[in-house]
Design a protein around this motif. Structure first.
Motif, PDB file in Angstrom:
ATOM      1  N   MET A  34       0.826  -1.209   0.000  1.00 46.51           N
ATOM      2  CA  MET A  34       0.000   0.000   0.000  1.00 46.51           C
ATOM      3  C   MET A  34       0.861   1.261   0.000  1.00 46.51           C
ATOM      4  N   ASN A  35       1.929   1.256   0.798  1.00 49.76           N
ATOM      5  CA  ASN A  35       2.826   2.407   0.819  1.00 49.76           C
ATOM      6  C   ASN A  35       3.502   2.602  -0.535  1.00 49.76           C
ATOM      7  N   GLU A  36       3.927   1.500  -1.159  1.00 50.31           N
ATOM      8  CA  GLU A  36       4.528   1.586  -2.488  1.00 50.31           C
ATOM      9  C   GLU A  36       3.509   2.112  -3.501  1.00 50.31           C
ATOM     10  N   GLY A  37       2.263   1.662  -3.372  1.00 50.47           N
ATOM     11  CA  GLY A  37       1.205   2.105  -4.284  1.00 50.47           C
ATOM     12  C   GLY A  37       0.914   3.583  -4.129  1.00 50.47           C
ATOM     13  N   LYS A  38       0.851   4.031  -2.895  1.00 47.86           N
ATOM     14  CA  LYS A  38       0.604   5.459  -2.639  1.00 47.86           C
ATOM     15  C   LYS A  38       1.728   6.305  -3.240  1.00 47.86           C
ATOM     16  N   GLU A 102      -5.927   6.165   3.906  1.00 44.70           N
ATOM     17  CA  GLU A 102      -6.991   5.719   4.817  1.00 44.70           C
ATOM     18  C   GLU A 102      -6.914   4.201   5.016  1.00 44.70           C
ATOM     19  N   ALA A 103      -6.688   3.475   3.925  1.00 48.64           N
ATOM     20  CA  ALA A 103      -6.541   2.015   3.999  1.00 48.64           C
ATOM     21  C   ALA A 103      -5.291   1.645   4.801  1.00 48.64           C
ATOM     22  N   ILE A 104      -4.207   2.379   4.578  1.00 47.48           N
ATOM     23  CA  ILE A 104      -2.958   2.140   5.307  1.00 47.48           C
ATOM     24  C   ILE A 104      -3.195   2.294   6.806  1.00 47.48           C
ATOM     25  N   ASP A 105      -3.890   3.361   7.186  1.00 49.45           N
ATOM     26  CA  ASP A 105      -4.138   3.632   8.606  1.00 49.45           C
ATOM     27  C   ASP A 105      -4.925   2.498   9.267  1.00 49.45           C
ATOM     28  N   ILE A 106      -5.912   1.964   8.559  1.00 51.22           N
ATOM     29  CA  ILE A 106      -6.733   0.868   9.108  1.00 51.22           C
ATOM     30  C   ILE A 106      -5.890  -0.398   9.274  1.00 51.22           C
ATOM     31  N   ILE A 107      -5.154  -0.758   8.238  1.00 54.12           N
ATOM     32  CA  ILE A 107      -4.349  -1.986   8.300  1.00 54.12           C
ATOM     33  C   ILE A 107      -3.234  -1.853   9.332  1.00 54.12           C
ATOM     34  N   LYS A 108      -2.659  -0.659   9.439  1.00 58.48           N
ATOM     35  CA  LYS A 108      -1.600  -0.436  10.434  1.00 58.48           C
ATOM     36  C   LYS A 108      -2.158  -0.656  11.843  1.00 58.48           C
ATOM     37  N   GLU A 109      -3.360  -0.150  12.088  1.00 55.84           N
ATOM     38  CA  GLU A 109      -3.985  -0.321  13.401  1.00 55.84           C
ATOM     39  C   GLU A 109      -4.275  -1.801  13.689  1.00 55.84           C
ATOM     40  N   LEU A 110      -4.778  -2.507  12.683  1.00 54.73           N
ATOM     41  CA  LEU A 110      -5.053  -3.937  12.846  1.00 54.73           C
ATOM     42  C   LEU A 110      -3.759  -4.721  13.060  1.00 54.73           C
TER      43      LEU A 110
END
Length: 137
Positions: A34-38, A102-110
Motif C-alpha cells: 500500500m505504501n509503495e502504491g501510494k 486511509e486504507a494504510i491507517d486501518i491496516i496499520k492499526e489492525l
C-alpha cells in the motif's frame, strides 16, 4: 548468489512460521504494498501503483475469506476488511493517495493490535509454564 540466499532464508522463515506469525507477515506485506502504491500514485507511475495495490487487495481478500465467522471478532473484522478493500480499489481507480492512506491507517492499526495480541499470548504462555513452581523471579 546473495539474492538466492536471501530468497532461501525468506522461504525458510515462511515455511517454519506459526499461523500467527504468518498473519503478521501478511499485514506487513500489505502495508508495504500500500505504501509503495501510494508513492507510485504520487509519482504518477500508474502501472506500478496498480500492480502493488492489487497485491495489497489480494492479501485483504485472503484475510476476508479465511475469517472464522464463529468468532465475534471476525464479525467485526469483516466490515473493516471490506471497507479497506473498497478504499484501495477506489483509490487506485481515482489515483487518490488520500484513499490509499486511509486504507494504510486501518491496516496499520489492525497489524499493531495483532502484534500486541501475539505478545500478550506469548507472555501468558510463559506465565503458565512457571505457575505452580516455587520459582520467584
Amino acid at each position: 548468489m546473495v539474492n538466492n540466499a536471501a530468497e532461501a532464508y525468506k522461504r525458510q522463515q515462511i515455511m517454519t512460521a506459526t499461523p500467527e506469525a504468518l498473519t503478521l507477515m501478511l499485514y506487513n506485506g500489505c502495508l508495504k504494498f500500500m505504501n509503495e502504491g501510494k508513492e507510485a500514485i504520487e509519482q504518477k507511475q500508474w502501472e506500478q501503483a496498480n500492480n502493488v495495490l492489487q497485491k495489497a487487495q489480494n492479501i485483504i481478500s485472503e484475510f476476508r475469506i479465511t475469517l472464522n465467522m464463529d468468532y465475534e471478532i471476525s464479525k467485526q473484522l469483516l466490515p473493516l476488511y471490506n471497507y479497506t478493500y473498497d478504499r484501495l480499489v477506489e483509490g487506485n481507480i481515482k489515483s487518490d493517495p488520500a484513499m490509499i492512506q486511509e486504507a494504510i491507517d486501518i491496516i496499520k492499526e489492525l497489524r499493531d493490535a495483532w502484534a500486541q495480541a501475539m505478545k500478550k499470548a506469548r507472555q501468558e504462555k510463559g506465565t503458565k509454564n512457571v505457575q505452580g513452581d516455587s520459582y520467584v523471579g
